[in-house]
Design an enzyme around this catalytic site. Structure first.
Site, PDB file in Angstrom:
ATOM      1  N   SER A 147       0.850  -1.187   0.000  1.00 34.60           N
ATOM      2  CA  SER A 147       0.000   0.000   0.000  1.00 34.60           C
ATOM      3  C   SER A 147       0.890   1.242   0.000  1.00 34.60           C
ATOM      4  O   SER A 147       1.823   1.333  -0.784  1.00 34.60           O
ATOM      5  CB  SER A 147      -0.958  -0.035   1.199  1.00 34.60           C
ATOM      6  OG  SER A 147      -1.952   0.960   1.094  1.00 34.60           O
ATOM      7  N   GLU A 207      -0.463  -2.651  -8.237  1.00 38.84           N
ATOM      8  CA  GLU A 207      -1.778  -2.958  -7.702  1.00 38.84           C
ATOM      9  C   GLU A 207      -2.512  -1.646  -7.513  1.00 38.84           C
ATOM     10  O   GLU A 207      -1.909  -0.603  -7.260  1.00 38.84           O
ATOM     11  CB  GLU A 207      -1.673  -3.761  -6.407  1.00 38.84           C
ATOM     12  CG  GLU A 207      -0.971  -3.077  -5.258  1.00 38.84           C
ATOM     13  CD  GLU A 207      -1.933  -2.639  -4.175  1.00 38.84           C
ATOM     14  OE1 GLU A 207      -3.151  -2.783  -4.367  1.00 38.84           O
ATOM     15  OE2 GLU A 207      -1.456  -2.146  -3.148  1.00 38.84           O
ATOM     16  N   HIS A 230      -4.252  -5.187  -2.325  1.00 36.38           N
ATOM     17  CA  HIS A 230      -5.314  -5.044  -1.335  1.00 36.38           C
ATOM     18  C   HIS A 230      -6.388  -6.125  -1.385  1.00 36.38           C
ATOM     19  O   HIS A 230      -7.318  -6.091  -0.586  1.00 36.38           O
ATOM     20  CB  HIS A 230      -5.971  -3.667  -1.490  1.00 36.38           C
ATOM     21  CG  HIS A 230      -5.124  -2.534  -0.997  1.00 36.38           C
ATOM     22  ND1 HIS A 230      -4.069  -2.052  -1.726  1.00 36.38           N
ATOM     23  CD2 HIS A 230      -5.164  -1.794   0.140  1.00 36.38           C
ATOM     24  CE1 HIS A 230      -3.495  -1.053  -1.057  1.00 36.38           C
ATOM     25  NE2 HIS A 230      -4.138  -0.880   0.079  1.00 36.38           N
TER      26      HIS A 230
END
Length: 337
Positions: A110, A241, A308
């Protein structure tokens, strides 16, 4: 040349929050993760920033950078694993002296991927994109997540193989705890932009595109200098991502990175699963993938185990990888060379 840290037995984990800390009502998650890891033989050192959170960050940029640097300098700490990601890690980069960082693993994803990519690009030291501390609080870990320790214990010059998951988690069920934290209910299927069988190889770089895209054009996203100093003559596999970007924003971001030169020497792109893949005026995620693959004339694999929508393969920024997929299954062979 890439520098690879290596884990040792009985290691000490430093926990610091370079992005978001943990609100008081969720401190039990940190404590539980600490107990689980301690029971497995790890030692845990938790920094002050972990316990605080205000205005979308754990603390000031300077305090976050200082705590991170102190843990990197601490000979007793072997690896840094933040509790989780957040929003504003990018603020602290200017307060880090990258050239004086000791060689040790930093693991996370993240917003943490901003720090991971910056470290590798600035220093040539490998970093690890994978699980965070909070997701290690289970009684056990699924086979994909649990590979983090094996991957980071790989000696320089050797290789480690990871395979795609059998199932992935569609949604969180916090009111229904799972022994391995995740609720793995959906069949994993790696997809491609062309034939069902794809093979690509090159040096891995990547992270959460929502945040690492903001490194383009800064001293912390200088792909050209990294390439010339550390991997000249080789190809790059990008893995991304997407946490929150619409299909159109994802497209804008990929075009921006193309204009910034990030895709020079690119031999392929990997995209993790995402929960935000909703069409905009009929413009789908598959359209985005098809366009960037056509423009760059490269293979592309998507819905891989990254990001995620867990579980996650541990990807090493800087490692030489051979990625293969066939009939929806995939594997990642990473060589620490």
């Amino acid at each position: 040349m890439i520098t690879y840290p290596r884990l040792k037995e009985g290691l000490t984990i430093g926990v610091t929050a370079p992005s978001s800390g943990v609100e008081a009502e969720l401190h039990d998650l940190v404590n539980l993760a600490g107990r689980r890891l301690t029971a497995k033989g790890f030692h845990i050192v938790i920094g002050e920033t972990v316990w605080t959170q205000e205005k979308a960050k754990s603390s000031s940029a300077k305090k976050r950078a200082d705590e991170f640097t102190n843990m990197m300098d601490n000979e007793e700490i072997d690896i840094l694993i933040p509790p989780w990601g957040g929003e504003l890690l990018i603020e602290m980069l200017e307060h880090i002296n990258f050239q004086h960082l000791q060689d040790k693993w930093v693991l996370g994803y993240s917003d943490i991927s901003v720090l991971l990519l910056a470290i590798t690009l600035k220093t040539g030291m490998a970093t690890a994109h994978g699980t965070n501390l909070i997701d290690l609080r289970g009684e056990s870990s699924d086979p994909v997540t649990s590979m983090w320790q094996t991957v980071l214990s790989t000696p320089k010059g050797e290789a480690v193989l990871q395979k795609s998951s059998l199932k992935y988690q569609k949604e969180w069920q916090h009111n229904n705890p799972s022994p391995c934290v995740f609720h793995l209910t959906e069949d994993t299927l790696w997809k491609t932009n062309g034939t069902s069988q794809v093979r690509m190889q090159g040096r891995l770089l990547g992270g959460c595109i929502d945040v690492i895209r903001h490194l383009a054009g800064t001293p912390y996203g200088d792909i050209s200098s990294f390439y010339n100093q550390h991997i000249k003559g080789e190809s790059i596999i990008w893995y991304f991502e997407n946490c929150e970007l619409s299909t159109t924003d994802l497209r804008r971001s990929l075009v921006q990175l193309k204009y910034a030169g990030w895709f020079e020497h690119c031999s392929g792109i990997l995209f993790g699963r995402s929960a935000v893949n909703h069409p905009v005026d009929g413009y789908t995620l598959e359209d985005v993938y098809a366009e960037i693959a056509e423009e760059l004339q490269i293979p592309l694999i998507y819905d891989i185990d990254c990001g995620h929508v867990p579980p996650q393969i541990t990807f090493i920024n800087g490692a030489y990888a051979v990625i293969e997929t066939s009939d929806g299954k995939g594997q990642v062979l990473q060589q620490f060379i």
